[in-house]
Design an enzyme around this catalytic site. Structure first.
Site, PDB file in Angstrom:
ATOM      1  N   ALA A  22       4.832   3.099   1.473  1.00 28.70           N
ATOM      2  CA  ALA A  22       6.039   3.317   2.418  1.00 28.70           C
ATOM      3  C   ALA A  22       6.144   4.670   2.841  1.00 28.70           C
ATOM      4  O   ALA A  22       5.641   5.635   2.525  1.00 28.70           O
ATOM      5  CB  ALA A  22       7.391   2.789   1.726  1.00 28.70           C
ATOM      6  N   GLY A  23       7.092   4.716   4.142  1.00 29.05           N
ATOM      7  CA  GLY A  23       7.194   6.000   4.705  1.00 29.05           C
ATOM      8  C   GLY A  23       8.593   5.795   5.533  1.00 29.05           C
ATOM      9  O   GLY A  23       9.248   4.918   5.441  1.00 29.05           O
ATOM     10  N   ASP A  67       2.076  13.389  15.370  1.00 28.84           N
ATOM     11  CA  ASP A  67       2.269  13.559  13.950  1.00 28.84           C
ATOM     12  C   ASP A  67       0.853  13.585  13.235  1.00 28.84           C
ATOM     13  O   ASP A  67       0.750  13.018  12.244  1.00 28.84           O
ATOM     14  CB  ASP A  67       3.230  12.436  13.515  1.00 28.84           C
ATOM     15  CG  ASP A  67       3.806  12.377  12.351  1.00 28.84           C
ATOM     16  OD1 ASP A  67       3.877  13.644  11.694  1.00 28.84           O
ATOM     17  OD2 ASP A  67       4.227  11.529  11.645  1.00 28.84           O
ATOM     18  N   LEU A  74       0.843  -1.372  -0.107  1.00 27.56           N
ATOM     19  CA  LEU A  74       0.032   0.159  -0.015  1.00 27.56           C
ATOM     20  C   LEU A  74       0.648   1.300   0.064  1.00 27.56           C
ATOM     21  O   LEU A  74       0.398   2.374  -0.398  1.00 27.56           O
ATOM     22  CB  LEU A  74      -0.985   0.083   1.378  1.00 27.56           C
ATOM     23  CG  LEU A  74      -1.940  -0.956   1.293  1.00 27.56           C
ATOM     24  CD1 LEU A  74      -2.963  -1.068   2.499  1.00 27.56           C
ATOM     25  CD2 LEU A  74      -2.905  -0.813   0.297  1.00 27.56           C
ATOM     26  N   VAL A 100       3.959  -0.237   4.222  1.00 27.33           N
ATOM     27  CA  VAL A 100       2.463  -0.741   4.693  1.00 27.33           C
ATOM     28  C   VAL A 100       1.993  -2.000   3.667  1.00 27.33           C
ATOM     29  O   VAL A 100       2.294  -1.709   2.437  1.00 27.33           O
ATOM     30  CB  VAL A 100       1.480   0.224   4.710  1.00 27.33           C
ATOM     31  CG1 VAL A 100       0.232  -0.067   5.256  1.00 27.33           C
ATOM     32  CG2 VAL A 100       2.196   1.379   5.525  1.00 27.33           C
TER      33      VAL A 100
END
Length: 626
Positions: free
Chosen positions: A37-38, A151, A35, A43
């Site tokens: 990335a970060g 955040d 789904l 994900v």
């Protein structure tokens, strides 16, 4: 880690195929697609055994190698599992000790606010009001669990058909502890920070209110309130300059302006945020229609709803596998539908007053009875010949347990091993009839003897009330009892003890309470056989001889009768299991009984660790064990 679904409109961009460096399973969850990335990891899309889509967030190995990150991550996951709100994506499973830490949240089929604004522009005022009100409700539940999001930004707000979902709450706190954040790894974005964050100051729930104001301005205008550019430039403007609200619609300006106050104490509370939304909505009650989002944004939800199913598992079933029962129960501890302790609630349509406790929006239906057998074969139709066809198998799960084998005996739905049923006994009517006749005669004779003895006994006793009145004085009848007689079941005439209430006790870790004190107040000491102590190990403890605790269920209202009746005794209760509104029954070995109602916990920045509680004491309410 930001939102679950990057991209927009194109399903191939939303549900990306797994790459060579992506795992195919995570702790038994088969992965269907990537789904996004970060900064903290990737994900993935997967499914629970019941077919519910979930988002699996796998933490980067660099973070997993940091012991302090793991400690904080485990703490935040435990807190997040207590969050059960209408506008949050609940955490349903996690592993904080594995080689690669991960957690699973409910999959939300909707774009992030960031993606929606980039693709379709600023949102209408009515949509922004509903967005902010839903986010405020989410923050209320998150803060009630003792978490500050830290955040909150457009990529951490997902737009579902029935309202927004706030995700990734508390995870930034774990990342703050690592050395990686100072070595090129970026967590979050400074564009939506509060001034106190930018200056490294004290973080409180008001920090999230500032971020909420920034998100509202972004949703209404399509640009951040403090502009764009280098991180240092944006942070300087957040700390020293006022936001540019010229493009913010007039109806939203007071709401956004108050939330963006530099002083945390000047920012509105969550209840006031709701009131400001109502005021901007012409003082009417906010109602969320099905078409609360613009049509172009709603179309993106349709694309995300059609999530790809994972490839079927081609592993051959183990010997003895029966298609009417799963090959193995889910792993120990897996409970995707178990709700966490509810957070305090409030009425979002009411006035700006502190929300009451007891809110339980996620109460689940009563589970089916033990004898429920959903996999039983259908009965053949009258006149049908041949074997009964096997039921059509359900769609393949994405969840694939990492261990296989036959079910444990007694597991609901497990097949009964051949030869384990006892043979049916032959019918022998003659001996049964004779035995029944003997029993009838025996009962009749016994009843006659009982009546004769009863009449004789009544003649030797003075008359008394059958409703619990005391017998008359004098004579031998009052003291004559049968040696084998049971104790009297008459209710006691002793009056019930009166409750003594003590409100707002701040019980510091390492201190204890003595329920028999005239004024119950914390006293130093945690391991001296005390009646109720807050152990520095992170739990409530009943150490006195004969003492016990009972943690009442969420929503269960405690009272003297409830505490007397409940027998789920334990000597300690982990503080992680407690949240505002939860109640604990306390029984002491000295005969006292108490009811603890948790009101809150100290802030992370507090110099001392304590919990705030209300205490009701009923002295001499139970028999002393001394």
């Amino acid at each position: 880690m930001s939102g679950q679904q990057p991209g927009h409109g194109d399903a191939s961009k939303i549900f990306q195929p797994l790459a060579g460096d992506d795992p195919t399973t995570v702790a038994g969850y088969r992965l269907a697609a990537r789904l996004g990335a970060g900064g903290m990891g990737k994900v993935y899309l997967s499914y629970t055994p019941g077919g519910r889509p979930v988002a699996i967030k796998v933490i980067r190995s660099e973070f997993g190698d940091d012991p302090e990150f793991r400690r904080r991550f485990a703490q935040e996951v435990k807190s997040a599992q207590r969050v059960q709100g209408l506008f949050t994506a609940p955490v349903i499973d996690a592993d904080t000790d594995g080689e690669r830490p991960w957690l699973a949240t409910a999959y939300v089929p909707g774009p992030s606010l960031a993606d929606a604004v980039v693709a379709h522009g600023a949102l209408p005022v009515e949509t922004v009001l509903l967005l902010v009100a839903g986010m405020a409700e989410a923050l209320h539940v998150i803060h009630g669990a003792g978490i500050v999001h830290r955040d909150l930004k457009p990529s951490n707000v997902l737009l579902a058909a029935d309202g927004p979902r706030v995700i990734d709450f508390g995870i930034a706190y774990a990342a703050d502890a690592t050395s990686l954040t100072g070595s090129g790894v970026t967590i979050g974005t400074p564009t939506f920070m509060a001034p106190e964050q930018a200056e490294g100051g004290r973080i409180t729930p008001a920090t999230d209110i500032f971020a909420l104001g920034q998100v509202a301005a972004y949703a209404a205008t399509g640009v951040p309130a403090f502009g764009e550019g280098t991180s240092h430039g944006v942070l300087y403007r957040i700390v020293h300059q006022e936001p540019d609200l010229g493009a913010v619609p007039e109806r939203l300006r007071e709401l956004v302006g108050r939330a963006l106050a530099k002083d945390p104490a000047a920012r509105p509370s969550i209840a006031e945020i709701i009131s400001l939304c109502q005021a901007a909505n012409a003082e009417t009650v906010l109602r969320r229609p099905e078409d609360w989002l613009p049509g172009t944004v709603a179309a993106d939800i349709t694309v995300r709803t059609a999530a790809p199913a994972p490839a079927a598992d081609r592993t051959p079933p183990p010997p003895g596998y029966t298609p009417t029962a799963p090959a193995t129960p889910p792993p120990t501890g897996y409970a995707p539908t178990a709700p966490a302790a509810p957070a305090p609630a409030y009425n979002p349509t009411g006035p700006a007053t502190p929300p009451p406790t007891g809110y339980a929006p996620t109460a689940h239906a009563t589970p089916p009875p033990t004898s429920y057998a959903p996999t039983a074969h259908a009965t053949p139709a009258p006149g049908a010949t041949g074997p009964v066809p096997a039921p059509t198998p359900a769609p393949g799960y994405a969840y694939a347990p990492t261990h296989t084998g036959p079910q444990a005996p007694g597991f609901p739905g497990a097949p009964v091993p051949p030869g384990s049923r006892p043979p049916a006994a032959p019918r022998k009517r003659g001996p049964i009839v004779a035995l029944a006749a003997a029993l009838v005669f025996g009962i009749a004779a016994g009843g006659t003897a009982y009546m004769l003895l009863k009449d004789k006994d009544q003649a030797t006793k003075s008359s008394g009330s059958t409703q619990g009145g005391s017998s008359s004085q004098g004579g031998q009848g009052g003291a004559t009892t049968d040696a084998g007689a049971k104790p009297s079941s008459k209710p006691s005439t002793k009056p019930e003890p009166k409750p003594s209430d003590f409100k707002g006790i701040n019980l510091t870790a390492g201190y204890h309470l003595t329920l028999g004190d005239e004024t119950v107040r914390p006293q130093d000491g945690e391991d001296g056989g005390y009646e109720l102590s807050y152990d520095t190990g992170g739990y409530l403890d009943a150490e006195s001889s004969g003492g016990s605790l009972v943690l009442l269920d969420p929503g269960q209202e405690g009272s003297l009768a409830v505490c007397r009746a409940d027998t789920r005794f334990t000597e300690n209760v982990d503080v992680q299991m407690l949240s505002p509104g939860r109640q604990v029954c306390v029984t002491t070995g000295t005969g006292h009984m108490g009811l603890v109602t948790v009101r809150g916990f100290s802030a992370e920045e507090s110099p001392s660790k304590y919990m705030t509680l209300d205490l009701t004491v009923w002295r001499n309410a139970v028999a002393s064990s001394g």
